[in-house]
Design a protein around this motif. Sequence first.
Motif, mmCIF file in Angstrom:
data_model
loop_
_atom_site.group_PDB
_atom_site.id
_atom_site.type_symbol
_atom_site.label_atom_id
_atom_site.label_comp_id
_atom_site.label_asym_id
_atom_site.label_seq_id
_atom_site.Cartn_x
_atom_site.Cartn_y
_atom_site.Cartn_z
ATOM 1 N N LEU A 232 -8.413 3.710 -0.282
ATOM 2 C CA LEU A 232 -7.884 3.677 -1.259
ATOM 3 C C LEU A 232 -8.093 2.542 -1.561
ATOM 4 C CD1 LEU A 232 -4.701 5.403 -0.037
ATOM 5 C CD2 LEU A 232 -6.428 6.767 -1.464
ATOM 6 N N ALA A 233 -7.615 1.193 -1.450
ATOM 7 C CA ALA A 233 -7.457 0.065 -2.512
ATOM 8 C C ALA A 233 -8.971 -0.042 -2.765
ATOM 9 C CB ALA A 233 -7.130 -1.163 -1.396
ATOM 10 N N LEU A 234 -9.610 0.218 -1.633
ATOM 11 C CA LEU A 234 -11.475 -0.581 -2.549
ATOM 12 C C LEU A 234 -11.720 0.633 -3.668
ATOM 13 C CD1 LEU A 234 -12.968 -0.897 0.608
ATOM 14 C CD2 LEU A 234 -12.908 -2.636 -0.861
ATOM 15 N N ALA A 235 -10.751 2.492 -3.804
ATOM 16 C CA ALA A 235 -11.413 2.868 -4.633
ATOM 17 C C ALA A 235 -10.550 2.719 -5.840
ATOM 18 C CB ALA A 235 -11.221 4.360 -3.852
ATOM 19 N N LEU A 236 -9.110 2.247 -5.532
ATOM 20 C CA LEU A 236 -8.942 1.997 -7.064
ATOM 21 C C LEU A 236 -9.301 0.868 -7.768
ATOM 22 C CD1 LEU A 236 -5.290 2.474 -5.301
ATOM 23 C CD2 LEU A 236 -6.390 4.209 -7.279
ATOM 24 N N GLY A 237 -9.448 0.068 -6.816
ATOM 25 C CA GLY A 237 -10.232 -1.605 -7.647
ATOM 26 C C GLY A 237 -11.763 -0.927 -7.939
ATOM 27 N N ALA A 238 -12.431 -0.252 -7.954
ATOM 28 C CA ALA A 238 -13.615 0.227 -8.031
ATOM 29 C C ALA A 238 -13.117 1.109 -9.912
ATOM 30 C CB ALA A 238 -14.098 1.383 -7.203
ATOM 31 N N ALA A 239 -11.783 1.380 -9.758
ATOM 32 C CA ALA A 239 -11.679 2.402 -10.923
ATOM 33 C C ALA A 239 -10.924 1.045 -11.398
ATOM 34 C CB ALA A 239 -10.842 3.616 -10.150
ATOM 35 N N ASP A 240 -10.792 0.110 -11.386
ATOM 36 C CA ASP A 240 -10.159 -0.345 -12.416
ATOM 37 C C ASP A 240 -8.840 -0.379 -12.475
ATOM 38 O OD1 ASP A 240 -10.202 -3.227 -13.206
ATOM 39 O OD2 ASP A 240 -10.302 -2.315 -15.237
ATOM 40 N N MET A 241 -7.898 -0.225 -11.346
ATOM 41 C CA MET A 241 -6.473 0.768 -11.713
ATOM 42 C C MET A 241 -5.677 -0.808 -10.593
ATOM 43 S SD MET A 241 -6.654 4.128 -11.838
ATOM 44 C CE MET A 241 -4.953 4.349 -12.308
ATOM 45 N N PRO A 242 -4.972 -1.102 -11.392
ATOM 46 C CA PRO A 242 -4.016 -2.245 -10.312
ATOM 47 C C PRO A 242 -3.627 -1.451 -8.839
ATOM 48 C CG PRO A 242 -2.543 -1.168 -11.811
ATOM 49 C CD PRO A 242 -3.880 -0.832 -11.814
ATOM 50 N N TRP A 243 -3.530 -1.941 -7.740
ATOM 51 C CA TRP A 243 -3.272 -1.772 -6.777
ATOM 52 C C TRP A 243 -2.541 -3.115 -6.203
ATOM 53 C CZ3 TRP A 243 -4.891 -3.723 -2.357
ATOM 54 C CH2 TRP A 243 -6.051 -4.873 -2.496
ATOM 55 N N GLY A 244 -1.510 -2.458 -4.509
ATOM 56 C CA GLY A 244 -1.461 -2.979 -3.827
ATOM 57 C C GLY A 244 -1.558 -2.656 -2.423
ATOM 58 N N VAL A 245 -1.774 -3.188 -1.203
ATOM 59 C CA VAL A 245 -0.951 -3.110 0.187
ATOM 60 C C VAL A 245 -0.101 -3.395 1.056
ATOM 61 C CG1 VAL A 245 -2.148 -2.726 2.282
ATOM 62 C CG2 VAL A 245 -3.882 -2.029 -0.184
ATOM 63 N N ILE A 246 1.146 -2.884 1.388
ATOM 64 C CA ILE A 246 1.863 -3.742 2.301
ATOM 65 C C ILE A 246 1.851 -2.791 3.463
ATOM 66 C CG2 ILE A 246 4.422 -4.230 2.639
ATOM 67 C CD1 ILE A 246 4.897 -4.607 -0.777
ATOM 68 N N ASP A 247 1.706 -3.816 4.435
ATOM 69 C CA ASP A 247 1.246 -3.010 5.809
ATOM 70 C C ASP A 247 3.073 -3.066 6.116
ATOM 71 O OD1 ASP A 247 1.594 -2.942 8.765
ATOM 72 O OD2 ASP A 247 -1.286 -2.471 8.007
ATOM 73 N N MET A 248 3.322 -2.351 6.620
ATOM 74 C CA MET A 248 4.771 -2.464 6.999
ATOM 75 C C MET A 248 4.942 -2.876 9.223
ATOM 76 S SD MET A 248 7.100 -2.192 5.019
ATOM 77 C CE MET A 248 8.820 -1.888 5.843
ATOM 78 N N ASP A 249 3.879 -2.608 9.798
ATOM 79 C CA ASP A 249 3.469 -3.413 11.180
ATOM 80 C C ASP A 249 3.447 -5.045 10.681
ATOM 81 O OD1 ASP A 249 4.256 -1.021 12.295
ATOM 82 O OD2 ASP A 249 1.675 -1.083 12.771
ATOM 83 N N GLU A 250 2.318 -4.933 9.613
ATOM 84 C CA GLU A 250 2.855 -6.850 9.350
ATOM 85 C C GLU A 250 4.150 -7.291 9.158
ATOM 86 O OE1 GLU A 250 -0.807 -8.655 10.214
ATOM 87 O OE2 GLU A 250 -1.315 -6.765 10.661
ATOM 88 N N LEU A 251 4.305 -6.551 8.216
ATOM 89 C CA LEU A 251 6.175 -7.093 7.828
ATOM 90 C C LEU A 251 6.724 -7.304 9.212
ATOM 91 C CD1 LEU A 251 6.943 -5.232 4.773
ATOM 92 C CD2 LEU A 251 5.641 -7.657 4.556
ATOM 93 N N SER A 252 7.082 -7.131 10.658
ATOM 94 C CA SER A 252 7.546 -6.436 11.278
ATOM 95 C C SER A 252 7.201 -7.734 12.819
ATOM 96 C CB SER A 252 7.229 -5.071 12.109
ATOM 97 O OG SER A 252 7.117 -4.127 11.474
ATOM 98 N N LEU A 253 5.983 -8.108 12.152
ATOM 99 C CA LEU A 253 5.490 -9.811 13.466
ATOM 100 C C LEU A 253 5.953 -10.426 13.407
ATOM 101 C CD1 LEU A 253 1.729 -9.485 12.641
ATOM 102 C CD2 LEU A 253 3.015 -7.554 14.037
ATOM 103 N N VAL A 254 7.462 -10.170 14.610
ATOM 104 C CA VAL A 254 8.280 -11.515 14.755
ATOM 105 C C VAL A 254 8.232 -11.627 16.207
ATOM 106 C CG1 VAL A 254 10.000 -10.423 13.720
ATOM 107 C CG2 VAL A 254 9.871 -13.643 13.761
ATOM 108 N N HIS A 255 8.946 -12.374 16.788
ATOM 109 C CA HIS A 255 9.528 -12.508 18.395
ATOM 110 C C HIS A 255 10.975 -13.303 17.589
ATOM 111 C CE1 HIS A 255 9.365 -12.004 22.431
ATOM 112 N NE2 HIS A 255 9.229 -13.212 22.907
ATOM 113 N N PRO A 256 11.508 -13.199 19.263
ATOM 114 C CA PRO A 256 11.849 -12.141 19.028
ATOM 115 C C PRO A 256 12.486 -10.891 17.866
ATOM 116 C CG PRO A 256 13.795 -13.168 19.745
ATOM 117 C CD PRO A 256 12.823 -14.316 19.333
ATOM 118 N N TYR A 257 11.859 -9.898 18.603
ATOM 119 C CA TYR A 257 12.053 -8.795 17.427
ATOM 120 C C TYR A 257 13.793 -8.293 16.920
ATOM 121 C CZ TYR A 257 11.351 -4.725 14.545
ATOM 122 O OH TYR A 257 11.156 -3.509 13.041
ATOM 123 N N PRO A 258 13.910 -8.913 15.393
ATOM 124 C CA PRO A 258 15.289 -8.452 15.035
ATOM 125 C C PRO A 258 15.975 -7.104 15.155
ATOM 126 C CG PRO A 258 14.177 -9.400 13.616
ATOM 127 C CD PRO A 258 13.117 -9.729 14.234
ATOM 128 N N GLY A 259 15.351 -6.388 15.036
ATOM 129 C CA GLY A 259 15.438 -5.163 14.845
ATOM 130 C C GLY A 259 14.698 -4.532 13.896
#
Length: 170
Positions: A22-49
Amino acid sequence: MADVLVLHGSPGSGKSTLARALALALGAADMPWGVIDMDELSLVHPYPGRWFPRDNLRAIWPNYVAAVPDIRLIIPMVFNDEEEVELIRAALPGARLMICETSAPVEVLKKRVTDREPTDELAAALRTWVDVYHERSDHERIRHFRVITHPATVEESVREILELTGWLRA
């Protein structure tokens, strides 16, 4: 107003793959986009909750809107329940939230997670999560629309999502 599309679904349903496409398609259409992966925002050990990735999202959201006020943000994640939808909405003030459930047959989902995971233990855990996800009864109450990712191609699924969101309409 910023639009936020959450790609919600079972492990293996194509959330991360579709977010990138989707990001590639929006970029090809010159539309502003961002992607935030919640799994990546969760990467920490020990997991706080469970609150940790949501608080991270709340902290970085203003930066996205300040940089690009009319951004189309894509967030692949799994909602644990209906309450989490409201908690995510609260973390994204001023956004129009749309939730697309990505889905495929259970046997396809299990094959996808088995094929992609680096260890048998991780694959087994995700196959269990596939079953847990499909035992839930709240999917219709959480999603705004649903896209079936098999046997559709990634490109077909992206076109369907873009049509359902209205993101590429003139």
